[in-house]
Design a protein around this motif. Sequence first.
Motif, PDB file in Angstrom:
ATOM      1  N   THR A   1      28.285  17.522  94.274  1.00 33.51           N
ATOM      2  CA  THR A   1      27.010  17.038  94.772  1.00 33.51           C
ATOM      3  C   THR A   1      26.215  16.746  93.527  1.00 33.51           C
ATOM      4  OG1 THR A   1      25.124  16.758  95.970  1.00 33.51           O
ATOM      5  CG2 THR A   1      25.996  19.159  95.028  1.00 33.51           C
ATOM      6  N   SER A   2      25.435  15.495  93.832  1.00 36.73           N
ATOM      7  CA  SER A   2      24.381  15.275  92.768  1.00 36.73           C
ATOM      8  C   SER A   2      23.221  16.066  93.085  1.00 36.73           C
ATOM      9  CB  SER A   2      24.132  13.843  92.793  1.00 36.73           C
ATOM     10  OG  SER A   2      23.687  13.352  93.878  1.00 36.73           O
ATOM     11  N   ARG A   3      22.961  16.728  94.111  1.00 40.83           N
ATOM     12  CA  ARG A   3      21.854  17.418  94.318  1.00 40.83           C
ATOM     13  C   ARG A   3      21.683  18.818  93.691  1.00 40.83           C
ATOM     14  NH1 ARG A   3      19.781  17.668  99.822  1.00 40.83           N
ATOM     15  NH2 ARG A   3      21.461  18.891 100.460  1.00 40.83           N
ATOM     16  N   ILE A   4      21.883  18.763  92.429  1.00 40.82           N
ATOM     17  CA  ILE A   4      21.857  19.753  91.542  1.00 40.82           C
ATOM     18  C   ILE A   4      20.531  20.204  90.689  1.00 40.82           C
ATOM     19  CG2 ILE A   4      23.028  21.030  89.486  1.00 40.82           C
ATOM     20  CD1 ILE A   4      25.116  20.630  91.180  1.00 40.82           C
ATOM     21  N   VAL A   5      20.089  21.553  90.710  1.00 39.83           N
ATOM     22  CA  VAL A   5      19.082  21.900  89.965  1.00 39.83           C
ATOM     23  C   VAL A   5      19.036  22.793  88.798  1.00 39.83           C
ATOM     24  CG1 VAL A   5      16.590  22.764  90.056  1.00 39.83           C
ATOM     25  CG2 VAL A   5      17.369  21.597  91.864  1.00 39.83           C
ATOM     26  N   THR A   6      18.988  22.341  87.496  1.00 43.71           N
ATOM     27  CA  THR A   6      19.229  23.127  86.394  1.00 43.71           C
ATOM     28  C   THR A   6      18.043  24.067  86.282  1.00 43.71           C
ATOM     29  OG1 THR A   6      20.616  21.639  85.406  1.00 43.71           O
ATOM     30  CG2 THR A   6      19.483  23.283  84.037  1.00 43.71           C
ATOM     31  N   ALA A   7      18.282  25.433  85.878  1.00 40.62           N
ATOM     32  CA  ALA A   7      17.027  26.269  85.482  1.00 40.62           C
ATOM     33  C   ALA A   7      17.203  26.522  83.939  1.00 40.62           C
ATOM     34  CB  ALA A   7      16.939  27.619  86.482  1.00 40.62           C
TER      35      ALA A   7
ATOM     36  N   SER B   1      35.294  13.120  84.277  1.00 38.14           N
ATOM     37  CA  SER B   1      35.307  13.797  82.879  1.00 38.14           C
ATOM     38  C   SER B   1      33.962  13.251  82.186  1.00 38.14           C
ATOM     39  CB  SER B   1      36.752  13.464  82.281  1.00 38.14           C
ATOM     40  OG  SER B   1      36.738  13.664  80.677  1.00 38.14           O
ATOM     41  N   ALA B   2      33.664  14.034  81.323  1.00 42.14           N
ATOM     42  CA  ALA B   2      32.524  13.598  80.387  1.00 42.14           C
ATOM     43  C   ALA B   2      33.197  12.950  79.195  1.00 42.14           C
ATOM     44  CB  ALA B   2      31.791  14.687  79.775  1.00 42.14           C
ATOM     45  N   TYR B   3      34.515  12.971  79.016  1.00 44.13           N
ATOM     46  CA  TYR B   3      34.975  12.352  77.860  1.00 44.13           C
ATOM     47  C   TYR B   3      35.824  10.838  78.234  1.00 44.13           C
ATOM     48  CZ  TYR B   3      34.173  17.070  75.811  1.00 44.13           C
ATOM     49  OH  TYR B   3      33.382  18.124  75.340  1.00 44.13           O
TER      50      TYR B   3
ATOM     51  N   LEU C   1      24.380  15.654  84.728  1.00 40.09           N
ATOM     52  CA  LEU C   1      25.327  15.156  85.770  1.00 40.09           C
ATOM     53  C   LEU C   1      26.493  14.617  84.942  1.00 40.09           C
ATOM     54  CD1 LEU C   1      25.429  14.976  88.954  1.00 40.09           C
ATOM     55  CD2 LEU C   1      24.825  12.559  88.614  1.00 40.09           C
ATOM     56  N   VAL C   2      26.698  14.240  83.700  1.00 42.54           N
ATOM     57  CA  VAL C   2      27.706  13.711  83.224  1.00 42.54           C
ATOM     58  C   VAL C   2      28.842  14.943  83.307  1.00 42.54           C
ATOM     59  CG1 VAL C   2      28.654  13.346  80.763  1.00 42.54           C
ATOM     60  CG2 VAL C   2      26.674  12.515  81.578  1.00 42.54           C
ATOM     61  N   TYR C   3      28.240  16.042  83.263  1.00 44.07           N
ATOM     62  CA  TYR C   3      29.258  17.303  83.322  1.00 44.07           C
ATOM     63  C   TYR C   3      29.508  17.768  84.643  1.00 44.07           C
ATOM     64  CZ  TYR C   3      28.241  16.968  78.485  1.00 44.07           C
ATOM     65  OH  TYR C   3      28.095  16.399  77.103  1.00 44.07           O
ATOM     66  N   LEU C   4      29.096  17.231  85.944  1.00 45.73           N
ATOM     67  CA  LEU C   4      29.101  17.650  87.343  1.00 45.73           C
ATOM     68  C   LEU C   4      29.304  16.728  87.939  1.00 45.73           C
ATOM     69  CD1 LEU C   4      25.933  20.194  86.667  1.00 45.73           C
ATOM     70  CD2 LEU C   4      28.173  20.951  87.553  1.00 45.73           C
ATOM     71  N   ARG C   5      30.302  15.805  88.018  1.00 43.10           N
ATOM     72  CA  ARG C   5      30.358  14.650  88.679  1.00 43.10           C
ATOM     73  C   ARG C   5      31.460  15.096  89.791  1.00 43.10           C
ATOM     74  NH1 ARG C   5      30.617  11.035  83.793  1.00 43.10           N
ATOM     75  NH2 ARG C   5      28.793  10.210  83.791  1.00 43.10           N
ATOM     76  N   GLY C   6      31.973  16.157  89.637  1.00 42.27           N
ATOM     77  CA  GLY C   6      32.869  16.595  90.596  1.00 42.27           C
ATOM     78  C   GLY C   6      32.437  17.190  92.100  1.00 42.27           C
TER      79      GLY C   6
ATOM     80  N   ALA D   1      33.362  26.755  89.000  1.00 45.94           N
ATOM     81  CA  ALA D   1      33.489  28.054  89.503  1.00 45.94           C
ATOM     82  C   ALA D   1      34.227  29.052  88.733  1.00 45.94           C
ATOM     83  CB  ALA D   1      34.598  27.665  90.740  1.00 45.94           C
ATOM     84  N   ASN D   2      34.363  28.956  87.431  1.00 50.18           N
ATOM     85  CA  ASN D   2      34.920  29.619  86.290  1.00 50.18           C
ATOM     86  C   ASN D   2      33.803  30.004  85.304  1.00 50.18           C
ATOM     87  OD1 ASN D   2      37.661  29.454  87.130  1.00 50.18           O
ATOM     88  ND2 ASN D   2      37.541  27.475  86.653  1.00 50.18           N
ATOM     89  N   HIS D   3      34.020  31.155  84.757  1.00 51.25           N
ATOM     90  CA  HIS D   3      33.051  31.490  83.816  1.00 51.25           C
ATOM     91  C   HIS D   3      32.907  30.706  82.469  1.00 51.25           C
ATOM     92  CE1 HIS D   3      31.697  35.301  85.371  1.00 51.25           C
ATOM     93  NE2 HIS D   3      32.695  35.598  85.355  1.00 51.25           N
ATOM     94  N   TRP D   4      31.718  30.407  82.000  1.00 50.52           N
ATOM     95  CA  TRP D   4      31.728  29.375  80.795  1.00 50.52           C
ATOM     96  C   TRP D   4      32.644  30.138  79.550  1.00 50.52           C
ATOM     97  CZ3 TRP D   4      27.791  30.819  76.566  1.00 50.52           C
ATOM     98  CH2 TRP D   4      28.040  29.717  75.354  1.00 50.52           C
ATOM     99  N   THR D   5      33.382  29.243  79.019  1.00 52.72           N
ATOM    100  CA  THR D   5      34.102  29.570  77.901  1.00 52.72           C
ATOM    101  C   THR D   5      33.980  28.748  76.654  1.00 52.72           C
ATOM    102  OG1 THR D   5      35.957  30.692  79.152  1.00 52.72           O
ATOM    103  CG2 THR D   5      36.524  30.056  76.941  1.00 52.72           C
ATOM    104  N   LEU D   6      33.617  29.105  75.570  1.00 53.36           N
ATOM    105  CA  LEU D   6      33.432  28.302  74.381  1.00 53.36           C
ATOM    106  C   LEU D   6      34.371  27.202  74.309  1.00 53.36           C
ATOM    107  CD1 LEU D   6      32.173  30.733  71.870  1.00 53.36           C
ATOM    108  CD2 LEU D   6      30.931  28.708  72.807  1.00 53.36           C
ATOM    109  N   GLY D   7      34.383  26.005  74.228  1.00 58.35           N
ATOM    110  CA  GLY D   7      35.481  25.121  73.833  1.00 58.35           C
ATOM    111  C   GLY D   7      36.149  24.733  75.271  1.00 58.35           C
ATOM    112  N   ASP D   8      35.544  24.814  76.516  1.00 57.32           N
ATOM    113  CA  ASP D   8      36.252  24.804  77.943  1.00 57.32           C
ATOM    114  C   ASP D   8      36.013  23.147  78.135  1.00 57.32           C
ATOM    115  OD1 ASP D   8      33.579  24.477  78.415  1.00 57.32           O
ATOM    116  OD2 ASP D   8      33.607  25.897  79.844  1.00 57.32           O
ATOM    117  N   MET D   9      35.493  22.072  77.387  1.00 59.28           N
ATOM    118  CA  MET D   9      35.298  20.915  77.352  1.00 59.28           C
ATOM    119  C   MET D   9      34.493  20.369  78.451  1.00 59.28           C
ATOM    120  SD  MET D   9      37.226  20.130  74.770  1.00 59.28           S
ATOM    121  CE  MET D   9      37.707  18.369  74.782  1.00 59.28           C
ATOM    122  N   LEU D  10      33.792  21.423  78.741  1.00 61.97           N
ATOM    123  CA  LEU D  10      32.513  20.866  79.944  1.00 61.97           C
ATOM    124  C   LEU D  10      31.371  20.789  79.077  1.00 61.97           C
ATOM    125  CD1 LEU D  10      33.607  22.755  83.309  1.00 61.97           C
ATOM    126  CD2 LEU D  10      33.403  20.216  82.757  1.00 61.97           C
TER     127      LEU D  10
END
Length: 308
Positions: free
Chosen positions: A170-176, A221-223, A163-168, A299-308
């Motif tokens: 809902t908190s009702r997230i499930v990671t697989a 922000s996680a930072y 959740l540190v990276y997903l605070r923008g 809502a964007n593809h993962w990119t190395l160094g995207d700070m998330l």
Amino acid sequence: MSSLAVQSRDAPAVELFADGKRLSTAPNRMGRLEATDPGIGLEAIRERYERDGYVWLKGFLKRDDVLTFRGFVFSHLARSGLIEAGSDPALGLVSGAEPEKQLADRILMALVRSAAYEGFCAQPRLTRFMDQLLSGISYLHKRKIMRFTRPGTPTATPAHYDLVYLRGGTSRIVTAWIPLGDTPVDMGGLVYLEGSHAIGKRMEEAFAEKSVELSAEERISAYNRNMSEGGWVSKDLPDMAERFDTRWLIADYEAGDVVLHSPYMIHASTTNRSAEGRIRLSTDIRYQNVEDEIDARWANHWTLGDML
């Protein structure tokens, strides 16, 4: 390096390493994940997830499908010199030479944008199950992560909760978290801090109290200044087990397994010490009910160094 000594049920002690100070860990600081048969039914699975903060679904996906996808990924990464020349890509045997990192990174970024990867993550059985678990239409975040870790390198993911990276949103997230291939303990798959979904929730509540003066952008922000750099809870895994008087839970994962965990569940990885020279490959993807607020940054593809 910090080390965690583990006694497997059927094998001699295995030494697990992660970033941090070297520390000999007491047996009561290590345990094993509890496996769940997907056939026990949705309500029993949901009950375990709520109780433990995770549920490890054994053989949920078709083993052959997972191994075929593993081979697909490494067949493309082979161009970077990552795997042993002439070997079966599905084995993921590490090359004796240093791979071309920039090329490997470019290939990995292409793979996470591929139709093949999207199809693997959105396969019908997993999608239908998440619809049921989330009591509605499930939304799969576009930002999906796939990682490979070579044996003999110090690479490990420090302890954190998602959740540190997903605070923008809902908190009702499930990671697989899906191991793409057999991942025994010595290959450094995910380890979970037992009972830490409650710890993570308390941490998040404390963070919210300290962060009322921050801007909306800083709060998500996680930072920000009220969270350690990178959003890591700690890089010292043995110390965390002592500090919270709990255990790190480990597992010998197999191709076809899926682990679901709470956004508050503290987890990490250990370094890959495969004696067979096998590269660890895994993906972590995140679901939520489509009617809940969605973190736009995901809502964007993962990119190395995207700070998330």
